[in-house]
Design a protein around this motif. Sequence first.
Motif, PDB file in Angstrom:
ATOM      1  N   PHE A 170       4.872 -17.091   4.123  1.00 56.21           N
ATOM      2  CA  PHE A 170       4.581 -15.680   3.828  1.00 56.21           C
ATOM      3  C   PHE A 170       3.663 -15.025   4.854  1.00 56.21           C
ATOM      4  O   PHE A 170       3.197 -13.907   4.643  1.00 56.21           O
ATOM      5  CB  PHE A 170       3.948 -15.557   2.435  1.00 56.21           C
ATOM      6  N   LEU A 171       3.392 -15.714   5.968  1.00 54.94           N
ATOM      7  CA  LEU A 171       2.479 -15.124   6.956  1.00 54.94           C
ATOM      8  C   LEU A 171       3.066 -13.849   7.540  1.00 54.94           C
ATOM      9  O   LEU A 171       4.289 -13.685   7.612  1.00 54.94           O
ATOM     10  CB  LEU A 171       2.182 -16.121   8.089  1.00 54.94           C
ATOM     11  N   GLU A 173       2.895 -11.419  11.030  1.00 54.58           N
ATOM     12  CA  GLU A 173       2.470 -11.518  12.426  1.00 54.58           C
ATOM     13  C   GLU A 173       1.248 -10.627  12.659  1.00 54.58           C
ATOM     14  O   GLU A 173       1.087  -9.588  12.016  1.00 54.58           O
ATOM     15  CB  GLU A 173       3.629 -11.149  13.353  1.00 54.58           C
ATOM     16  N   LYS A 224      11.161 -15.766  -1.813  1.00 55.68           N
ATOM     17  CA  LYS A 224      10.841 -15.364  -0.437  1.00 55.68           C
ATOM     18  C   LYS A 224      11.593 -14.078  -0.063  1.00 55.68           C
ATOM     19  O   LYS A 224      11.014 -13.126   0.461  1.00 55.68           O
ATOM     20  CB  LYS A 224      11.197 -16.504   0.529  1.00 55.68           C
ATOM     21  N   ASN A 228       9.825 -10.103   0.555  1.00 56.44           N
ATOM     22  CA  ASN A 228      10.050  -9.224   1.710  1.00 56.44           C
ATOM     23  C   ASN A 228      10.743  -7.927   1.296  1.00 56.44           C
ATOM     24  O   ASN A 228      10.429  -6.853   1.802  1.00 56.44           O
ATOM     25  CB  ASN A 228      10.864  -9.949   2.783  1.00 56.44           C
ATOM     26  N   ASP A 271       1.136   2.645   4.260  1.00 56.31           N
ATOM     27  CA  ASP A 271       0.932   3.416   5.492  1.00 56.31           C
ATOM     28  C   ASP A 271       2.265   3.919   6.010  1.00 56.31           C
ATOM     29  O   ASP A 271       3.135   3.123   6.389  1.00 56.31           O
ATOM     30  CB  ASP A 271       0.281   2.543   6.580  1.00 56.31           C
ATOM     31  N   CYS A 280      12.179  -9.883  10.242  1.00 57.09           N
ATOM     32  CA  CYS A 280      12.595 -10.377   8.919  1.00 57.09           C
ATOM     33  C   CYS A 280      12.984  -9.346   7.866  1.00 57.09           C
ATOM     34  O   CYS A 280      13.940  -9.580   7.120  1.00 57.09           O
ATOM     35  CB  CYS A 280      11.512 -11.282   8.370  1.00 57.09           C
ATOM     36  N   PHE A 342       6.284  -4.269  17.274  1.00 58.55           N
ATOM     37  CA  PHE A 342       6.675  -3.693  15.973  1.00 58.55           C
ATOM     38  C   PHE A 342       5.480  -3.424  15.075  1.00 58.55           C
ATOM     39  O   PHE A 342       5.581  -2.709  14.085  1.00 58.55           O
ATOM     40  CB  PHE A 342       7.719  -4.576  15.268  1.00 58.55           C
ATOM     41  N   LYS A 343       4.319  -3.979  15.442  1.00 52.64           N
ATOM     42  CA  LYS A 343       3.057  -3.675  14.767  1.00 52.64           C
ATOM     43  C   LYS A 343       1.956  -4.125  15.714  1.00 52.64           C
ATOM     44  O   LYS A 343       2.241  -4.760  16.742  1.00 52.64           O
ATOM     45  CB  LYS A 343       2.962  -4.404  13.418  1.00 52.64           C
ATOM     46  N   ARG A 454       1.582   6.840  13.911  1.00 55.89           N
ATOM     47  CA  ARG A 454       0.880   5.791  13.157  1.00 55.89           C
ATOM     48  C   ARG A 454      -0.365   6.309  12.450  1.00 55.89           C
ATOM     49  O   ARG A 454      -1.105   5.520  11.858  1.00 55.89           O
ATOM     50  CB  ARG A 454       0.478   4.656  14.098  1.00 55.89           C
TER      51      ARG A 454
HETATM   52  C1  UGA Z   1       6.379  -9.564   6.874  1.00 59.50           C
HETATM   53  C2  UGA Z   1       5.665  -9.904   5.566  1.00 59.50           C
HETATM   54  O1  UGA Z   1       4.494  -9.092   5.447  1.00 59.50           O
HETATM   55  C3  UGA Z   1       5.274 -11.371   5.507  1.00 59.50           C
HETATM   56  O2  UGA Z   1       4.693 -11.678   4.247  1.00 59.50           O
HETATM   57  C4  UGA Z   1       6.521 -12.221   5.726  1.00 59.50           C
HETATM   58  O3  UGA Z   1       6.184 -13.593   5.743  1.00 59.50           O
HETATM   59  C5  UGA Z   1       7.168 -11.842   7.045  1.00 59.50           C
HETATM   60  O4  UGA Z   1       7.491 -10.419   7.029  1.00 59.50           O
HETATM   61  C6  UGA Z   1       8.460 -12.543   7.306  1.00 59.50           C
HETATM   62  O5  UGA Z   1       9.067 -13.078   6.412  1.00 59.50           O
HETATM   63  O6  UGA Z   1       8.819 -12.487   8.472  1.00 59.50           O
HETATM   64  P1  UGA Z   1       5.629  -9.045   9.357  1.00 59.50           P
HETATM   65  O7  UGA Z   1       7.018  -8.536   9.498  1.00 59.50           O
HETATM   66  O8  UGA Z   1       5.135 -10.006  10.355  1.00 59.50           O
HETATM   67  O9  UGA Z   1       5.449  -9.765   7.928  1.00 59.50           O
HETATM   68  O10 UGA Z   1       4.595  -7.829   9.344  1.00 59.50           O
HETATM   69  P2  UGA Z   1       4.215  -6.713   8.239  1.00 59.50           P
HETATM   70  O11 UGA Z   1       2.771  -6.520   8.279  1.00 59.50           O
HETATM   71  O12 UGA Z   1       4.828  -6.990   6.937  1.00 59.50           O
HETATM   72  O13 UGA Z   1       4.882  -5.404   8.870  1.00 59.50           O
HETATM   73  C7  UGA Z   1       6.285  -5.225   8.908  1.00 59.50           C
HETATM   74  C8  UGA Z   1       6.598  -3.818   9.384  1.00 59.50           C
HETATM   75  O14 UGA Z   1       6.216  -2.859   8.414  1.00 59.50           O
HETATM   76  C9  UGA Z   1       5.855  -3.424  10.663  1.00 59.50           C
HETATM   77  O15 UGA Z   1       6.713  -2.687  11.491  1.00 59.50           O
HETATM   78  C10 UGA Z   1       4.711  -2.573  10.162  1.00 59.50           C
HETATM   79  O16 UGA Z   1       4.229  -1.656  11.120  1.00 59.50           O
HETATM   80  C11 UGA Z   1       5.377  -1.875   8.995  1.00 59.50           C
HETATM   81  N1  UGA Z   1       4.403  -1.401   7.983  1.00 59.50           N
HETATM   82  C12 UGA Z   1       3.651  -2.295   7.285  1.00 59.50           C
HETATM   83  C13 UGA Z   1       4.299  -0.040   7.731  1.00 59.50           C
HETATM   84  O17 UGA Z   1       4.992   0.793   8.354  1.00 59.50           O
HETATM   85  N2  UGA Z   1       3.416   0.383   6.776  1.00 59.50           N
HETATM   86  C14 UGA Z   1       2.655  -0.483   6.065  1.00 59.50           C
HETATM   87  O18 UGA Z   1       1.871  -0.017   5.194  1.00 59.50           O
HETATM   88  C15 UGA Z   1       2.770  -1.844   6.319  1.00 59.50           C
END
Ligand code: UGA
Length: 478
Positions: A170-171, A173, A224, A228, A271, A280, A342-343, A454
């Motif tokens: 569940f991590l 990035e 899982k 997501n 956000d 993912c 992507f973030k 952003r």
């Molecule tokens: C996500 C999940 O948060 C993890 O728990 C999971 O393990 C992982 O997918 C996976 O299975 O690969 P990740 O994709 O690394 O993690 O990053 P997130 O922080 O979830 O962000 C995903 C996207 O959503 C990014 O583009 C981020 O900028 C965007 N985001 C996130 C928003 O636009 N607003 C938010 O409030 C949060």
Amino acid sequence: MKNKIENICCIGAGYVGGPTMAVIADNCKHLKINVVDMNKERIDLWNSSNLNELPIYEPGLDKIIERCRGKNLFFSNEVEKNIEIADMVFISVNTPTKKKGLGAGKASDLKWVEACARQVAKYARGYTIVVEKSTLPVKTAEVIKNILEAAELESKEKDIKFDVLSNPEFLAEGTAIKDLEAPDRVLIGGENQNAILSLSNIYSFWVEENKILHTNIWSSELAKLTANAFLAQRISSINSIGALCEATGADVREVARAIGTDSRIGSKFLDSGPGFGGSCFKKDILNLVYLSNYFGLPEVADFWEGIVKLNNWHQHRISKLIVKKLFGTVSGKKICILGFAFKANTNDTRESAAINICNDLIEEGAVLFIHDPKVDPKQIEKDLDRKENIQLKGYKDSNFYEFEGNWCSINELNSASEGSDAIVVLTEWKEYSSLDWVEISKKMRKPAWVFDVRSIIPSKKITNLNLNFWQIGNGSDY
Ligand code: UGA
Ligand code: NAD
């Protein structure tokens, strides 16, 4: 069956395999962990003496690698040998969306997982616990089990025996190390209680017992995908409301704060931005869509597919809006793009919203100057499927530079903003929230625009600088 685990092999040295095994090694010094990958270049980078060259950027990862590498954590291409000596094998390989054949565009492509299962079946000796770490469709453990059982039957003389567990990761990035060191929960699905215990024992070195959840194997696999899907759903929800805010004079930050204080909703993941990216969310939701259709539940499939459709629409909405604000044309106009990952806090660009938005702008004739503190320009080149190709053609007048080409990378914004018509913030890197707008505004060609997709630029820093300012989901200023 022995339960004592001494040697671990992780197949796949990617964004999950690398950090996950590093944190296990750091917390369990008694274990010897071999992370193997067929990609030689990637393994060489994991072994690089220069820790800035690790193949993935994650805050805190370099320190752990420094502590453990060569002691109880090893990176190599020796897949067969390390499977052979392992008591436990983690499968942490990529599971992208299938590109062709049955389920193309939605189902997960299990070819790498199947290849791993076959390698384990061939090279394992004695009793081995096989752990699915990759994100997989429900019932994949059955596929792996079938392959392993066939091997058990085939070679009785080798006395091989397997148990399969699901242990999804569940991590996120950018916060991978923090998430691994203090997870909300660790999920272990399986049938054999001894095997479950063996894996739980490893995590219990640093994770509280009440956070280690045991379920049946199918619940674990589905949980899982569901986690997501729920997270991505929140982003599409807030981005849809952001568009409505822009149209009505509301402010999405105020709406998010107002709903987020309801403890049933919660304040996280609200956000508004350029749309979710990452390797993912899209793939896992599309997988859920495929599974729902496969199991005869088209209404469920449509519900979840809507999340991805909204996300696609939203990304293109941003690029159209930029063109519209710049008098309906960006042809030949210089636009600085801030952020391509992507973030923030990752060098990963997979499914980054920046790819769609930049491609749209390039198609419209814009000339892009792209900055990202961690993304290699060669990666941007691959993502945009275009080489860096900008050349200055000349000066039309004192502040109008004429360029030929589509894009180039820049190291910093200050000088690169010279003669630009717009600056677009696409990734929330911390450094973008403290730019010197007084200096930048002097260099831009007027009328100039700043698009804060952003929501990280304090609007008061932009006022009185002769800059037009647009912020995602903010209808109250226009
Ligand atoms: C996500 C999940 O948060 C993890 O728990 C999971 O393990 C992982 O997918 C996976 O299975 O690969 P990740 O994709 O690394 O993690 O990053 P997130 O922080 O979830 O962000 C995903 C996207 O959503 C990014 O583009 C981020 O900028 C965007 N985001 C996130 C928003 O636009 N607003 C938010 O409030 C949060
Ligand atoms: P990745 O593409 O970064 O890494 C996968 C690695 O596996 C690659 O280096 C590839 O060379 C290697 N590989 C593939 N088949 C192999 C084989 N047969 N033998 C040896 N090596 C092989 O992928 P990732 O981002 O680490 O994701 C891995 C899995 O974890 C996916 O299922 C993903 O959905 C899931 N996941 C990812 C994240 C994330 O943040 N990236 C978070 C949670 C779960």
